[in-house]
Design a protein around this motif. Structure first.
Motif, PDB file in Angstrom:
ATOM      1  N   ILE A  71      34.502  72.876 -68.615  1.00 19.08           N
ATOM      2  CA  ILE A  71      33.880  72.813 -69.938  1.00 19.08           C
ATOM      3  C   ILE A  71      32.776  71.758 -69.964  1.00 19.08           C
ATOM      4  O   ILE A  71      31.638  72.019 -70.358  1.00 19.08           O
ATOM      5  N   GLU A  72      33.121  70.556 -69.525  1.00 16.67           N
ATOM      6  CA  GLU A  72      32.172  69.456 -69.708  1.00 16.67           C
ATOM      7  C   GLU A  72      30.958  69.587 -68.798  1.00 16.67           C
ATOM      8  O   GLU A  72      29.839  69.275 -69.193  1.00 16.67           O
ATOM      9  N   TRP A  96      40.878  64.755 -65.677  1.00 14.42           N
ATOM     10  CA  TRP A  96      42.269  64.755 -66.111  1.00 14.42           C
ATOM     11  C   TRP A  96      42.801  66.160 -65.908  1.00 14.42           C
ATOM     12  O   TRP A  96      42.042  67.108 -65.735  1.00 14.42           O
ATOM     13  N   GLN A  98      41.567  81.815 -70.855  1.00 10.70           N
ATOM     14  CA  GLN A  98      42.065  80.603 -70.217  1.00 10.70           C
ATOM     15  C   GLN A  98      43.065  80.971 -69.134  1.00 10.70           C
ATOM     16  O   GLN A  98      43.974  81.762 -69.361  1.00 10.70           O
ATOM     17  N   TRP A 155      46.719  68.734 -66.362  1.00  6.91           N
ATOM     18  CA  TRP A 155      48.114  68.777 -66.813  1.00  6.91           C
ATOM     19  C   TRP A 155      48.831  69.907 -66.112  1.00  6.91           C
ATOM     20  O   TRP A 155      48.219  70.798 -65.532  1.00  6.91           O
ATOM     21  N   ARG A 194      38.425  77.241 -83.027  1.00  4.41           N
ATOM     22  CA  ARG A 194      37.688  77.728 -81.863  1.00  4.41           C
ATOM     23  C   ARG A 194      36.953  79.025 -82.217  1.00  4.41           C
ATOM     24  O   ARG A 194      35.795  79.211 -81.864  1.00  4.41           O
ATOM     25  N   GLU A 229      40.621  70.938 -75.284  1.00  3.58           N
ATOM     26  CA  GLU A 229      40.431  71.149 -73.845  1.00  3.58           C
ATOM     27  C   GLU A 229      41.617  71.806 -73.169  1.00  3.58           C
ATOM     28  O   GLU A 229      41.445  72.546 -72.209  1.00  3.58           O
ATOM     29  N   LEU A 289      39.408  83.037 -74.926  1.00  2.00           N
ATOM     30  CA  LEU A 289      38.913  81.772 -75.459  1.00  2.00           C
ATOM     31  C   LEU A 289      38.333  81.964 -76.844  1.00  2.00           C
ATOM     32  O   LEU A 289      38.437  81.090 -77.700  1.00  2.00           O
ATOM     33  N   ALA A 341      48.544  68.792 -74.558  1.00  2.00           N
ATOM     34  CA  ALA A 341      48.375  67.909 -73.405  1.00  2.00           C
ATOM     35  C   ALA A 341      47.145  67.024 -73.508  1.00  2.00           C
ATOM     36  O   ALA A 341      47.010  66.084 -72.739  1.00  2.00           O
ATOM     37  N   ARG A 368      42.389  55.944 -71.267  1.00  2.00           N
ATOM     38  CA  ARG A 368      41.437  55.063 -71.954  1.00  2.00           C
ATOM     39  C   ARG A 368      40.957  53.942 -71.034  1.00  2.00           C
ATOM     40  O   ARG A 368      39.780  53.608 -71.001  1.00  2.00           O
ATOM     41  N   VAL A 426      40.107  72.798 -66.041  1.00  2.30           N
ATOM     42  CA  VAL A 426      39.484  73.251 -67.280  1.00  2.30           C
ATOM     43  C   VAL A 426      38.556  72.196 -67.880  1.00  2.30           C
ATOM     44  O   VAL A 426      37.408  72.498 -68.211  1.00  2.30           O
ATOM     45  N   PRO A 427      39.008  70.946 -68.027  1.00  5.46           N
ATOM     46  CA  PRO A 427      38.113  69.966 -68.648  1.00  5.46           C
ATOM     47  C   PRO A 427      36.790  69.833 -67.896  1.00  5.46           C
ATOM     48  O   PRO A 427      35.726  69.730 -68.511  1.00  5.46           O
ATOM     49  N   GLU A 433      38.632  55.233 -68.204  1.00  9.07           N
ATOM     50  CA  GLU A 433      37.306  55.586 -68.706  1.00  9.07           C
ATOM     51  C   GLU A 433      36.495  54.354 -69.100  1.00  9.07           C
ATOM     52  O   GLU A 433      35.273  54.362 -69.053  1.00  9.07           O
TER      53      GLU A 433
END
Ligand SMILES: Cc1cc2nc3c(=O)[nH]c(=O)nc-3n(C[C@H](O)[C@H](O)[C@H](O)COP(=O)(O)OP(=O)(O)OC[C@H]3O[C@@H](n4cnc5c(N)ncnc54)[C@H](O)[C@@H]3O)c2cc1C
Ligand code: FES
Lengths: 412, 107
Positions: free
Chosen positions: A296-297, A318, A41, A320, B29, B39, A61, B45, A378, A292-293, A381
């Motif tokens: 992954i997705e 999203w 990561q 951070w 994991r 994530e 990871l 977070a 929320r 990152v999100p 989305e």
């Protein structure tokens, strides 16, 4: 059986491989990465790892045994040199090549470097992308050293926060009129500028770097306003470029990254892409995300496509960032906003900035305010928008913000 | 090594071993436990590492800090008594045998 070859063993590549197995793929899977370490990561590189608060193994990871157990052949320290889109083959630097049943490009992004002509290759000049970049930087982060951070994006600001926490003397220059100009509103930028200044960081906005000077090692920086600043080290955080060289050479369509459709398919059959290197359809246009999100997705969506159970990927953006004791959480994408509502949080120092386009909520920046972040995420989305006047009034609890149906009330 | 068990929402049990000092999220994991997305990789977070802790183990856990508690308040089907973020539970010998349930959804 020909293998599925994944090029790039980063966040997206590892997620793609794991998801193929989770979906029951029995094909040989080869995950090939140029770096000498298993997939890891990156976010902690400019945060806890740079602070010295996590060991290197905990960045990985998954342990190497995971890949073995899952029958995923992880090949590190190996660069793919070329693709052949017609025969669906990948070639390596040593001349070997393999025929594939599918190729997934998860090649990420490359940091933009300062050119040699302005001193970019002097010693003491660092970028922040890889574990080896971070390992080079850690010993240079000595208390008392004078560091110049070039670029006021999130990575530059995180590096500044770590440097200040470790007792360095920190100056940050941002060429644009303000920090975070590309990614956040003026309110958020001002909030972070004040935060950094309270930790002794000098932020100079509207000031670019003209050149770095030194013989062998950087000694000073000449700024666009003419000042010469003595420095011991420089961290360059001026953005990244999607790593598209392989795809381009193989004739794949490129459009701010490797162009893919909602299923992660490139312009060539049998070749897919995901993560920082890929741009995909979004709201009638096209975007590329560096997070990152998304890595992954999107990678998981590609795995599903390869397995024949694909569904269109709908990004739920999203992000951070950690700076000092502040956690910033961002939900949504703010591009196209025409108003920002500031909502004080329940706790001292917590606040959120809500971006609207007309009546529609686009995004939120939440500073030490996870409740605002979760509420907004929320709503975004679900396609809901709260009444801006209620958002602005901290007496209205987050859980009972009245919503207006964004689509019905949207201005024509 | 510390033994722990994940019970997935369809009732499967995943038993695994993890090093003291690592987190329940990291153990999940490593063992590829379905339903724990994690994530943000443990930055507290994202809240996508939500689990329900077996009641027998609750007294052995430290309380959630403010950030974690606030995120938990908004997860899918929170349980005020048993919900935790797996990345915020550091494994110690006192937690040997820990059992956590994985929710059906991290949404
Ligand atoms: C310092 C830092 C802090 C960050 N902080 C955050 C954060 O707080 N939150 C967040 O969401 N995101 C953050 N990001 C962004 C996030 O890390 C990236 O979006 C994510 O890593 C993208 O995953 P990826 O797999 O697309 O690319 P990468 O993780 O970059 O992986 C790509 C891999 O492909 C390899 N590769 C490229 N070409 C070849 C080739 N020809 N042959 C073989 N291998 C190849 C590369 O060496 C690399 O290892 C941060 C990034 C950095 C650098
Ligand atoms: S992994 Fe993101 S909050 Fe636990």
């Amino acid at each position: 059986m020909k293998p599925i070859v994944i090029v790039g063993a980063g966040q997206a590549g590892s997620a793609l491989a794991a998801k193929l197995r989770a979906l029951g793929s029995e094909a040989p899977i080869r995950l090939v990465g140029a770096e000498p370490v298993p997939p890891y990561q990156r976010p902690p590189l400019s945060k806890k790892y740079l602070l010295g608060e996590v060991e290197r193994e905990r960045l990985y990871l998954r342990p190497e045994s995971f890949y073995e157990d899952a029958g995923i052949e992880l090949v590190t320290d190996t660069r793919v040199k070329a693709l052949d889109a017609n025969t669906l083959a990948v070639a390596f630097e040593d001349g070997a090549s393999i025929a594939c049943s599918a190729i997934a490009l998860c090649t990420g992004a490359e940091p933009i470097r300062l050119p040699e002509a302005v001193g970019g290759t002097l010693g003491g000049v660092f970028t922040m992308r890889s574990l080896s970049d971070a390992d080079a930087l850690v010993p240079a982060f000595r208390a008392g050293a004078r560091v110049l951070i070039v670029g006021g994006g999130y990575i530059g600001l995180e590096a500044a926060a770590v440097a200040a926490s470790r007792g360095l003397e920190v100056t940050l220059v941002e060429m644009a009129p303000r920090i975070l100009a590309r990614v956040a509103c003026a309110e958020t930028a001002a909030w972070f500028k004040a935060l950094h200044e309270s930790h002794g960081v000098e932020i100079r906005e509207g000031v670019g770097l003209r050149a770095l000077v030194g013989d062998g090692t950087v000694r000073s920086a000449i700024l666009s306003d003419g000042t010469e600043l003595p420095v011991d080290l420089v961290v360059v955080g001026i953005g990244v470029r999607p790593e598209t060289a392989l795809a381009e050479a193989a004739g794949l369509a490129i459009e701010n990254g490797i162009r893919v459709d909602a299923f992660g398919r490139t312009s060539e059959p049998g070749i897919f892409a995901a993560g920082d290197c890929a741009s995909f359809p979004w709201n009638g246009g096209r975007i590329r995300l560096e997070s990152v999100p998304n890595a992954i997705e999107q990678a998981e969506a590609v795995a599903a496509t390869i397995m024949g159970v694909g569904a269109a990927y709908v990004a739920r953006p999203w992000f951070w960032s950690d700076q000092y004791d502040v956690k910033l959480q961002i939900a949504g994408l703010n591009s196209g906003h025409d108003a920002v509502i500031v909502r004080p949080g329940d706790k001292p120092g917590s606040v959120s900035h809500w971006y609207f386009a007309g009546p529609r909520l686009l995004a939120v920046d939440a500073m030490n305010d996870p409740r605002a972040y979760m509420t907004a995420k929320r709503m975004i989305e679900a396609g809901q928008s709260p009444m801006p006047s209620a958002v602005a009034n901290p007496a209205v609890p987050l859980k009972s913000l009245p919503t207006a149906d964004a689509l019905l009330t949207e201005q024509p | 090594m510390i033994a722990l068990t994940f019970v997935t929402h369809d009732g499967n049990r995943v038993e695994t071993l993890a090093r003291a000092g690592t987190t329940v999220m990291e153990a999940a994991r490593t063992a590829n436990v379905p339903g724990i997305l994690a994530e943000c990789g443990g930055a507290c977070a994202c809240s996508t590492c939500h689990v329900y802790v077996d009641p027998n183990w609750l007294p052995k856990l430290d309380d959630a800090d403010e950030m974690e508690a606030d995120l938990l308040d908004f997860v899918w089907q929170p349980d005020a008594a048993r919900s935790r973020l797996a990345c915020q539970i550091t494994l110690t010998d006192a937690l040997a045998g820990l059992i956590v349930e994985v929710p059906a959804n991290q949404g």
